[in-house]
Design a protein around this motif. Structure first.
Motif, PDB file in Angstrom:
ATOM      1  N   LEU A  42      -4.567  -0.146 -17.777  1.00 30.49           N
ATOM      2  CA  LEU A  42      -3.648   0.923 -17.399  1.00 30.49           C
ATOM      3  C   LEU A  42      -2.960   0.558 -16.087  1.00 30.49           C
ATOM      4  O   LEU A  42      -3.617   0.313 -15.078  1.00 30.49           O
ATOM      5  N   CYS A  43      -1.633   0.525 -16.099  1.00 31.47           N
ATOM      6  CA  CYS A  43      -0.846   0.091 -14.940  1.00 31.47           C
ATOM      7  C   CYS A  43       0.207   1.142 -14.583  1.00 31.47           C
ATOM      8  O   CYS A  43       0.675   1.889 -15.441  1.00 31.47           O
ATOM      9  N   HIS A  44       0.605   1.156 -13.318  1.00 31.58           N
ATOM     10  CA  HIS A  44       1.652   2.066 -12.867  1.00 31.58           C
ATOM     11  C   HIS A  44       3.030   1.550 -13.262  1.00 31.58           C
ATOM     12  O   HIS A  44       3.877   2.293 -13.747  1.00 31.58           O
ATOM     13  N   GLY A  45       3.303   0.273 -13.009  1.00 35.17           N
ATOM     14  CA  GLY A  45       4.541  -0.341 -13.449  1.00 35.17           C
ATOM     15  C   GLY A  45       5.644  -0.444 -12.424  1.00 35.17           C
ATOM     16  O   GLY A  45       6.580  -1.228 -12.589  1.00 35.17           O
ATOM     17  N   ASP A  46       5.572   0.338 -11.335  1.00 34.69           N
ATOM     18  CA  ASP A  46       6.648   0.298 -10.328  1.00 34.69           C
ATOM     19  C   ASP A  46       6.100   0.741  -8.975  1.00 34.69           C
ATOM     20  O   ASP A  46       6.612   1.661  -8.349  1.00 34.69           O
ATOM     21  N   LEU A  47       5.078   0.059  -8.498  1.00 33.15           N
ATOM     22  CA  LEU A  47       4.398   0.488  -7.276  1.00 33.15           C
ATOM     23  C   LEU A  47       5.181   0.101  -6.034  1.00 33.15           C
ATOM     24  O   LEU A  47       5.533  -1.065  -5.833  1.00 33.15           O
ATOM     25  N   ILE A  61       2.937   8.899  -7.933  1.00 35.83           N
ATOM     26  CA  ILE A  61       3.933   9.653  -8.700  1.00 35.83           C
ATOM     27  C   ILE A  61       4.776   8.689  -9.531  1.00 35.83           C
ATOM     28  O   ILE A  61       4.657   7.476  -9.405  1.00 35.83           O
ATOM     29  N   ASP A  62       5.634   9.254 -10.364  1.00 40.80           N
ATOM     30  CA  ASP A  62       6.607   8.539 -11.184  1.00 40.80           C
ATOM     31  C   ASP A  62       5.922   7.784 -12.320  1.00 40.80           C
ATOM     32  O   ASP A  62       5.493   6.641 -12.173  1.00 40.80           O
ATOM     33  N   VAL A  63       5.852   8.427 -13.472  1.00 43.02           N
ATOM     34  CA  VAL A  63       5.146   7.847 -14.626  1.00 43.02           C
ATOM     35  C   VAL A  63       6.076   7.102 -15.584  1.00 43.02           C
ATOM     36  O   VAL A  63       5.614   6.608 -16.616  1.00 43.02           O
ATOM     37  N   ASP A  64       7.352   6.993 -15.249  1.00 45.01           N
ATOM     38  CA  ASP A  64       8.318   6.443 -16.198  1.00 45.01           C
ATOM     39  C   ASP A  64       7.966   5.045 -16.690  1.00 45.01           C
ATOM     40  O   ASP A  64       8.287   4.691 -17.829  1.00 45.01           O
ATOM     41  N   ASP A  65       7.344   4.240 -15.846  1.00 43.91           N
ATOM     42  CA  ASP A  65       7.059   2.850 -16.209  1.00 43.91           C
ATOM     43  C   ASP A  65       5.577   2.604 -16.484  1.00 43.91           C
ATOM     44  O   ASP A  65       5.168   1.471 -16.743  1.00 43.91           O
ATOM     45  N   ASP A  67       1.379  -4.561 -10.495  1.00 39.18           N
ATOM     46  CA  ASP A  67       1.354  -3.455  -9.538  1.00 39.18           C
ATOM     47  C   ASP A  67       1.122  -3.925  -8.108  1.00 39.18           C
ATOM     48  O   ASP A  67       1.417  -3.193  -7.157  1.00 39.18           O
ATOM     49  N   LEU A  68       0.583  -5.108  -7.930  1.00 38.42           N
ATOM     50  CA  LEU A  68       0.388  -5.678  -6.605  1.00 38.42           C
ATOM     51  C   LEU A  68       1.537  -6.606  -6.220  1.00 38.42           C
ATOM     52  O   LEU A  68       1.594  -7.103  -5.091  1.00 38.42           O
ATOM     53  N   ALA A  69       2.447  -6.846  -7.134  1.00 37.68           N
ATOM     54  CA  ALA A  69       3.423  -7.914  -6.961  1.00 37.68           C
ATOM     55  C   ALA A  69       4.471  -7.619  -5.901  1.00 37.68           C
ATOM     56  O   ALA A  69       4.942  -8.539  -5.228  1.00 37.68           O
ATOM     57  N   ARG A  70       4.866  -6.359  -5.732  1.00 36.54           N
ATOM     58  CA  ARG A  70       5.904  -6.088  -4.741  1.00 36.54           C
ATOM     59  C   ARG A  70       5.402  -6.347  -3.326  1.00 36.54           C
ATOM     60  O   ARG A  70       6.055  -7.094  -2.580  1.00 36.54           O
ATOM     61  N   PRO A  71       4.260  -5.777  -2.891  1.00 39.63           N
ATOM     62  CA  PRO A  71       3.783  -6.154  -1.559  1.00 39.63           C
ATOM     63  C   PRO A  71       3.441  -7.636  -1.445  1.00 39.63           C
ATOM     64  O   PRO A  71       3.641  -8.242  -0.387  1.00 39.63           O
TER      65      PRO A  71
END
Length: 312
Positions: A180-185, A203-207, A216-220
């Motif tokens: 289970l992933c957030h998708g846009d952290l 918040i924000d479940v769209d993705d 989910d760790l990729a942006r930071p």
């Protein structure tokens, strides 16, 4: 800005939902928090109404809402279990939560974000949940870059895109179909509710969906690799995730074999959108935008499988 029929209807829905939960008040303004083609969000008192992107799949969105409602200690639960239709858009209503203060970067809740992610990733995913949509967002960014017209910075971004594995470009299934992933952290996806000193929630479940948790760790991770996130803040985030038992990276040792490919994908996505925004505004790239474009250039010289940490 003129009010569109959708924005007017969304404002009315937010007001109606808010006052179904609280006594009527003499309030007037309903601020628009976001008004973009892929999502419009308005707030009235303690209620937020969101019009989701056009052509959003109702079954998938309902599954995501159900998951959020079942995990109120990780995800902000919706006020209503199913979306409604307004002007050919699916609309959902949510309690308002206090967001991260963008003017106080030293108070960024990196540990809270990492801990919430670890708990989300350890939660068994519902069988009806669709795939995590992170790669689709990367595809959309590249599409927008190509549609923006010629730009001197586009070539290294597009080249780096071609070097990514097929799953990151939504051309093949993700190698993980159960987590289970957030998708846009990012930090804008955290709020405190119901009080400003309450624990943080996502918040924000769209993705949201099943997929590769390292996304989910990729942006930071990408910000750190590009020199945009200080090493101590990256260490706080990574250590908190590991302490909470997050499965995306090994408990000890080098995390980059797991993070490198998703971080490259998020760097390409970020660079593409940076160019799109600069073109739309008729301005040159700023220092941060140049940093992610430059990172794409370095990525293009060394394939992912040969270099852990593309810009370190």
């Amino acid at each position: 800005m003129p009010r569109t029929p959708l924005l007017s209807a969304l404002t009315a829905r937010a007001r109606t939902t808010a006052h179904a939960r609280t006594a009527p008040c003499p309030c007037g303004a309903t601020p628009t928090l976001t008004d973009r083609p892929d999502g419009t969000v308005v707030r009235h008192e303690d209620t937020v109404a969101k019009a989701h992107a056009p052509h959003t799949n109702r079954t998938d969105l309902t599954a995501r809402l159900t998951t959020a409602a079942r995990l109120p200690d990780i995800l902000l639960p919706p006020l209503e279990p199913t979306p409604l239709h307004l002007h050919d858009r699916l609309v959902t209503c949510w309690p308002y939560g206090t967001p991260v203060d963008p003017d106080d970067p030293d108070a960024a809740p990196w540990e809270a974000a990492a801990t919430l992610l670890a708990r989300l990733h350890r939660t068994p995913a519902p069988t009806h949940l669709p795939p995590m949509r992170g790669p689709l967002k990367a595809v959309r960014a590249i599409t927008r870059l190509r549609e923006a017209g010629p730009h001197s910075a586009a070539a290294p971004v597009l080249h780096a895109w071609t070097l990514l594995p097929a799953w990151t470009r939504a051309e093949a299934p993700q190698p993980d179909t159960t987590t289970l992933c957030h998708g846009d952290l990012h930090l804008g996806q955290l709020v405190r509710h119901p009080a400003p000193d309450s624990p943080w929630l996502l918040i924000d479940v769209d993705d949201m969906g099943v997929g590769v948790p390292a996304w989910d760790l990729a942006r930071p991770a990408a910000w750190y690799a590009c020199g945009l996130l200080p090493p101590d803040e990256w260490a706080r985030f990574l250590n908190a995730y590991r302490t909470a038992g997050g499965p995306a990276v090994p408990a000890t040792g080098d995390p980059w074999p797991a993070l490198d490919v998703p971080a490259r994908a998020l760097t390409v996505q970020t660079a593409a959108l940076a160019i799109v925004k600069a073109v739309a505004a008729g301005r040159p790239l700023d220092e941060v935008e140049l940093a992610v474009v430059d990172a794409c250039g370095r990525m293009g010289s060394v394939p992912p499988e040969l270099a852990p940490g593309f810009a370190k």
